[in-house]
Design a protein around this motif. Sequence first.
Motif, PDB file in Angstrom:
ATOM      1  N   HIS A   1       2.584  -7.775  -2.489  1.00  0.00           N
ATOM      2  CA  HIS A   1       3.824  -7.221  -1.954  1.00  0.00           C
ATOM      3  C   HIS A   1       4.353  -8.219  -0.993  1.00  0.00           C
ATOM      4  CE1 HIS A   1       3.308  -2.995  -3.024  1.00  0.00           C
ATOM      5  NE2 HIS A   1       2.016  -3.435  -3.088  1.00  0.00           N
ATOM      6  N   VAL A   2       5.739  -8.588  -0.786  1.00  0.00           N
ATOM      7  CA  VAL A   2       6.069  -9.551   0.260  1.00  0.00           C
ATOM      8  C   VAL A   2       6.002  -8.980   1.655  1.00  0.00           C
ATOM      9  CG1 VAL A   2       7.494 -10.941  -1.500  1.00  0.00           C
ATOM     10  CG2 VAL A   2       8.528  -9.139  -0.383  1.00  0.00           C
ATOM     11  N   GLU A   3       5.954  -7.918   1.731  1.00  0.00           N
ATOM     12  CA  GLU A   3       5.880  -7.021   3.193  1.00  0.00           C
ATOM     13  C   GLU A   3       4.741  -6.153   2.960  1.00  0.00           C
ATOM     14  OE1 GLU A   3       7.470  -7.595   5.640  1.00  0.00           O
ATOM     15  OE2 GLU A   3       9.227  -8.807   5.201  1.00  0.00           O
ATOM     16  N   MET A   4       3.811  -6.035   4.121  1.00  0.00           N
ATOM     17  CA  MET A   4       2.813  -5.377   3.979  1.00  0.00           C
ATOM     18  C   MET A   4       3.174  -3.826   3.974  1.00  0.00           C
ATOM     19  SD  MET A   4       0.148  -7.059   3.623  1.00  0.00           S
ATOM     20  CE  MET A   4      -1.014  -5.770   3.871  1.00  0.00           C
ATOM     21  N   ILE A   5       2.605  -2.903   3.170  1.00  0.00           N
ATOM     22  CA  ILE A   5       2.898  -1.389   3.174  1.00  0.00           C
ATOM     23  C   ILE A   5       1.475  -0.862   3.602  1.00  0.00           C
ATOM     24  CG2 ILE A   5       4.563  -1.721   1.301  1.00  0.00           C
ATOM     25  CD1 ILE A   5       2.419  -0.961  -0.478  1.00  0.00           C
ATOM     26  N   ASP A   6       1.726   0.595   3.600  1.00  0.00           N
ATOM     27  CA  ASP A   6       0.131   1.190   3.987  1.00  0.00           C
ATOM     28  C   ASP A   6      -0.220   1.514   2.796  1.00  0.00           C
ATOM     29  OD1 ASP A   6      -1.665   2.932   4.871  1.00  0.00           O
ATOM     30  OD2 ASP A   6      -0.279   4.396   5.585  1.00  0.00           O
ATOM     31  N   ALA A   7      -1.010   0.610   2.427  1.00  0.00           N
ATOM     32  CA  ALA A   7      -1.800   0.897   0.931  1.00  0.00           C
ATOM     33  C   ALA A   7      -2.507   1.748   0.862  1.00  0.00           C
ATOM     34  CB  ALA A   7      -2.463  -0.598   0.614  1.00  0.00           C
ATOM     35  N   LYS A   8      -3.366   2.406   1.989  1.00  0.00           N
ATOM     36  CA  LYS A   8      -4.245   3.615   1.881  1.00  0.00           C
ATOM     37  C   LYS A   8      -3.203   4.697   1.462  1.00  0.00           C
ATOM     38  CE  LYS A   8      -7.194   1.938   5.313  1.00  0.00           C
ATOM     39  NZ  LYS A   8      -7.954   2.168   6.567  1.00  0.00           N
ATOM     40  N   ALA A   9      -2.095   4.791   1.742  1.00  0.00           N
ATOM     41  CA  ALA A   9      -1.388   5.732   1.207  1.00  0.00           C
ATOM     42  C   ALA A   9      -0.815   5.939  -0.081  1.00  0.00           C
ATOM     43  CB  ALA A   9       0.013   6.114   2.343  1.00  0.00           C
ATOM     44  N   GLU A  10      -1.030   4.951  -0.774  1.00  0.00           N
ATOM     45  CA  GLU A  10      -0.505   4.917  -2.187  1.00  0.00           C
ATOM     46  C   GLU A  10      -1.099   5.644  -3.086  1.00  0.00           C
ATOM     47  OE1 GLU A  10       2.168   3.014  -3.215  1.00  0.00           O
ATOM     48  OE2 GLU A  10       2.485   2.761  -1.010  1.00  0.00           O
ATOM     49  N   PRO A  11      -0.608   6.350  -3.874  1.00  0.00           N
ATOM     50  CA  PRO A  11      -1.359   7.370  -5.017  1.00  0.00           C
ATOM     51  C   PRO A  11      -2.707   6.715  -5.747  1.00  0.00           C
ATOM     52  CG  PRO A  11       0.779   6.565  -5.827  1.00  0.00           C
ATOM     53  CD  PRO A  11       0.836   5.932  -4.509  1.00  0.00           C
ATOM     54  N   GLU A  12      -2.626   5.505  -5.910  1.00  0.00           N
ATOM     55  CA  GLU A  12      -3.765   5.078  -6.673  1.00  0.00           C
ATOM     56  C   GLU A  12      -4.961   4.246  -5.652  1.00  0.00           C
ATOM     57  OE1 GLU A  12      -1.112   3.232  -5.729  1.00  0.00           O
ATOM     58  OE2 GLU A  12      -0.590   2.241  -7.616  1.00  0.00           O
ATOM     59  N   GLY A  13      -4.448   4.176  -4.486  1.00  0.00           N
ATOM     60  CA  GLY A  13      -5.558   3.804  -3.451  1.00  0.00           C
ATOM     61  C   GLY A  13      -5.254   2.349  -3.145  1.00  0.00           C
ATOM     62  N   GLU A  14      -5.949   1.977  -1.895  1.00  0.00           N
ATOM     63  CA  GLU A  14      -5.744   0.858  -1.439  1.00  0.00           C
ATOM     64  C   GLU A  14      -6.141  -0.613  -2.201  1.00  0.00           C
ATOM     65  OE1 GLU A  14      -6.740  -1.426   2.827  1.00  0.00           O
ATOM     66  OE2 GLU A  14      -8.098   0.273   2.192  1.00  0.00           O
ATOM     67  N   ALA A  15      -7.236  -0.506  -3.142  1.00  0.00           N
ATOM     68  CA  ALA A  15      -7.580  -1.605  -3.804  1.00  0.00           C
ATOM     69  C   ALA A  15      -6.258  -2.274  -4.512  1.00  0.00           C
ATOM     70  CB  ALA A  15      -8.722  -1.249  -4.646  1.00  0.00           C
ATOM     71  N   TYR A  16      -5.146  -1.527  -5.074  1.00  0.00           N
ATOM     72  CA  TYR A  16      -4.247  -1.845  -6.324  1.00  0.00           C
ATOM     73  C   TYR A  16      -3.304  -2.918  -5.651  1.00  0.00           C
ATOM     74  CZ  TYR A  16      -6.285   1.176  -9.765  1.00  0.00           C
ATOM     75  OH  TYR A  16      -7.266   1.799 -10.668  1.00  0.00           O
ATOM     76  N   HIS A  17      -3.406  -2.919  -4.189  1.00  0.00           N
ATOM     77  CA  HIS A  17      -2.164  -3.545  -3.493  1.00  0.00           C
ATOM     78  C   HIS A  17      -2.716  -4.829  -2.654  1.00  0.00           C
ATOM     79  CE1 HIS A  17       0.456  -0.258  -4.580  1.00  0.00           C
ATOM     80  NE2 HIS A  17      -0.658   0.614  -4.650  1.00  0.00           N
ATOM     81  N   VAL A  18      -1.905  -5.976  -2.699  1.00  0.00           N
ATOM     82  CA  VAL A  18      -2.531  -7.184  -2.065  1.00  0.00           C
ATOM     83  C   VAL A  18      -1.182  -7.902  -1.348  1.00  0.00           C
ATOM     84  CG1 VAL A  18      -2.149  -8.488  -3.997  1.00  0.00           C
ATOM     85  CG2 VAL A  18      -3.540  -9.129  -2.065  1.00  0.00           C
ATOM     86  N   TYR A  19      -1.204  -8.526  -0.237  1.00  0.00           N
ATOM     87  CA  TYR A  19      -0.014  -9.037   0.311  1.00  0.00           C
ATOM     88  C   TYR A  19       0.149 -10.439  -0.345  1.00  0.00           C
ATOM     89  CZ  TYR A  19       2.593 -11.470   4.087  1.00  0.00           C
ATOM     90  OH  TYR A  19       3.575 -11.993   4.841  1.00  0.00           O
ATOM     91  N   TYR A  20       1.139 -10.694  -0.830  1.00  0.00           N
ATOM     92  CA  TYR A  20       1.437 -11.928  -1.789  1.00  0.00           C
ATOM     93  C   TYR A  20       0.999 -13.095  -1.158  1.00  0.00           C
ATOM     94  CZ  TYR A  20       4.207 -14.368  -5.512  1.00  0.00           C
ATOM     95  OH  TYR A  20       4.746 -15.130  -6.343  1.00  0.00           O
ATOM     96  N   PRO A  21       1.103 -13.778  -0.150  1.00  0.00           N
ATOM     97  CA  PRO A  21       0.606 -14.944   0.255  1.00  0.00           C
ATOM     98  C   PRO A  21      -0.945 -14.770   0.315  1.00  0.00           C
ATOM     99  CG  PRO A  21       2.301 -14.146   1.823  1.00  0.00           C
ATOM    100  CD  PRO A  21       2.100 -13.097   0.846  1.00  0.00           C
ATOM    101  N   ASP A  22      -1.439 -13.714   0.513  1.00  0.00           N
ATOM    102  CA  ASP A  22      -3.071 -13.688   0.485  1.00  0.00           C
ATOM    103  C   ASP A  22      -3.557 -13.636  -1.072  1.00  0.00           C
ATOM    104  OD1 ASP A  22      -3.309 -13.244   3.193  1.00  0.00           O
ATOM    105  OD2 ASP A  22      -3.526 -10.824   3.018  1.00  0.00           O
ATOM    106  N   LEU A  23      -2.645 -13.297  -2.090  1.00  0.00           N
ATOM    107  CA  LEU A  23      -3.098 -13.337  -3.462  1.00  0.00           C
ATOM    108  C   LEU A  23      -3.326 -14.710  -3.566  1.00  0.00           C
ATOM    109  CD1 LEU A  23      -3.299 -12.298  -6.296  1.00  0.00           C
ATOM    110  CD2 LEU A  23      -1.073 -12.316  -6.460  1.00  0.00           C
ATOM    111  N   ALA A  24      -2.094 -15.625  -3.234  1.00  0.00           N
ATOM    112  CA  ALA A  24      -2.016 -16.961  -3.481  1.00  0.00           C
ATOM    113  C   ALA A  24      -3.283 -17.576  -2.803  1.00  0.00           C
ATOM    114  CB  ALA A  24      -0.766 -17.662  -3.058  1.00  0.00           C
ATOM    115  N   LYS A  25      -3.697 -17.460  -1.504  1.00  0.00           N
ATOM    116  CA  LYS A  25      -4.789 -17.946  -0.848  1.00  0.00           C
ATOM    117  C   LYS A  25      -6.170 -17.695  -1.599  1.00  0.00           C
ATOM    118  CE  LYS A  25      -2.524 -17.769   3.682  1.00  0.00           C
ATOM    119  NZ  LYS A  25      -2.883 -17.105   5.211  1.00  0.00           N
ATOM    120  N   ASP A  26      -6.018 -16.413  -2.005  1.00  0.00           N
ATOM    121  CA  ASP A  26      -7.363 -16.039  -2.791  1.00  0.00           C
ATOM    122  C   ASP A  26      -7.560 -16.859  -4.169  1.00  0.00           C
ATOM    123  OD1 ASP A  26      -8.278 -14.366  -0.787  1.00  0.00           O
ATOM    124  OD2 ASP A  26      -7.234 -12.490  -1.931  1.00  0.00           O
ATOM    125  N   ALA A  27      -6.560 -17.137  -4.942  1.00  0.00           N
ATOM    126  CA  ALA A  27      -6.522 -17.838  -6.004  1.00  0.00           C
ATOM    127  C   ALA A  27      -6.806 -19.175  -5.883  1.00  0.00           C
ATOM    128  CB  ALA A  27      -5.028 -17.665  -6.798  1.00  0.00           C
TER     129      ALA A  27
END
Length: 549
Positions: free
Chosen positions: A474-500
Amino acid sequence: MGGKPSRNHWSTRKWGEWCYDALPMKTIPADKIASLNFLLGREPEKALALVEELGAKYPDDPSFAVNKDPCLVDIGTALKKPEIVEKALSNILDRLANLPEKLEDFRHILEYNVGNAYYSLSRFSDQSYKDPFRGREQLTQAKIYHRKALLPPDSLFQPQGAQMYVNCGNALSSLGRPLEAIERYEKVLQFQPNHPIALGSLALELEQFYYTSRHPCLLLHSVDLLKQALGSSEIEDISGVGARAHYEKNLDRIEKYLHSIEEQVGKKFADQKAKEKGKGKEDPYISFCREHHLFLNFSLKNIGCQSIYDTVEPSSIVVPIMDNTIQKLIDRPINEIKEKYVTSRLLFYEGTQLSNALLDEMTVFSDSLDYAVYGVESGKIKMALEGAFNVLDKIAILLNNYMNLGISERRVSFTHLWYTNQEKDRGLSQKIIDTKSHRLYGLYDLARDFGEDPSFNRLKQMRDLSTHRYLVPHVEMIDAKAEPEGEAYHVYYPDLAKDALYLLKTARNALIYSISYINEAESQKAKHRTGMVAPMFRLPYKHYGFKPL
């Protein structure tokens, strides 16, 4: 020449640079502090006597009580009296455990001092080069506390910030991890190009990795760095009088060795100039890989003779005469690992640096109104993350086969390869211990760090979700805990690049350490070979240019 020389890593400080501002000295005269500053690192016996005198005369001075123990670490190290260091360490740990909230901003200084004390104690008991898999706990603790102490990069303009990075690099170096050590030294030199201890530490690290790479340019650069360090008048203030003598001794030794291989050095430079002749502006992809230290080669530094090719591989394999299988069983997995790594690296570059707007428009995606990112760019970054993580497990399979560890391929993993029955609680595998390899220990320490890093489980989960299910940046942070599949499925886009990028660097370092160990092991085989054996030198692969479709 291949042995690692003793390295003195003093951490002497000027008293005024390490005082707690919240605990100002109210009673000790300034001239006494000036005298102590001068004696630290120069005359440790007199410094100890002065510390004891001031402690007895000014027992109620709060700043003196806090700051004397870090100085005693340096004094005990210089006097080779571990009992002084142990007592000071105990006092600092107690102070750290009971740090009042008003002094919380000074926690990093206490952590740094704890790291220095553990590093000092490791020097008194360290037999690491004889048996590196035993007795390393003090070095490990030094590494842990120095990492905790690291300040933001802008602190490197300050003397204490620079020395924190240098000493963290020293601990990593002693644990067999030169690549990460070099990163720390270079970080300091970005902000303080003339920092003498960063220059000297980097010089000695490059000299040591020459014995892996056999690239004489590393020695030439080491000589230049030592000369720069020795040209500084600040060595004594930062690290005491012993540092200058230590650098002078190493400079003389390296220059003599360079003279003995003068013909080889000249040929290397001639070859390099021939390759660089007529080159125009550097390709952006090459510049990107240089900037982030992503090439697979033993050159280690972006210097004039730095190769831009991924040349890391075993130099030769010692095999029984007429055996044409062993080398293939080593070459093939290494080729696969390198292929996976360089492909992941390219995908990461394309995903983060190149515009794929036209390709993105070719595919219709559904907008779920949650600032999610879909398309070729995010897809490439996720594939780079997956690929880099996979490289680590492929390295584990390579070592499992090479060392005959006997682990089922279904159970091999980079973080559990090292232990008896792959169970950490059962301790290190005896076959791992029996190697007594400093280079293999560095790879083990990297794997242990990686597995114990709080973010490891998250990175593994991201890889698994991206590979087998889905991962939404996501390019903007959302409340991932409130998402139906859970928090683990969501990541902040810049953090994804840093992790990679983090995973790519980890994979690159792990592969270089692995090949370094294989080279070392094959060298030992060549020295102690029995029966009809011979070294099998490798032929460079030539690309066919064949297109399957």
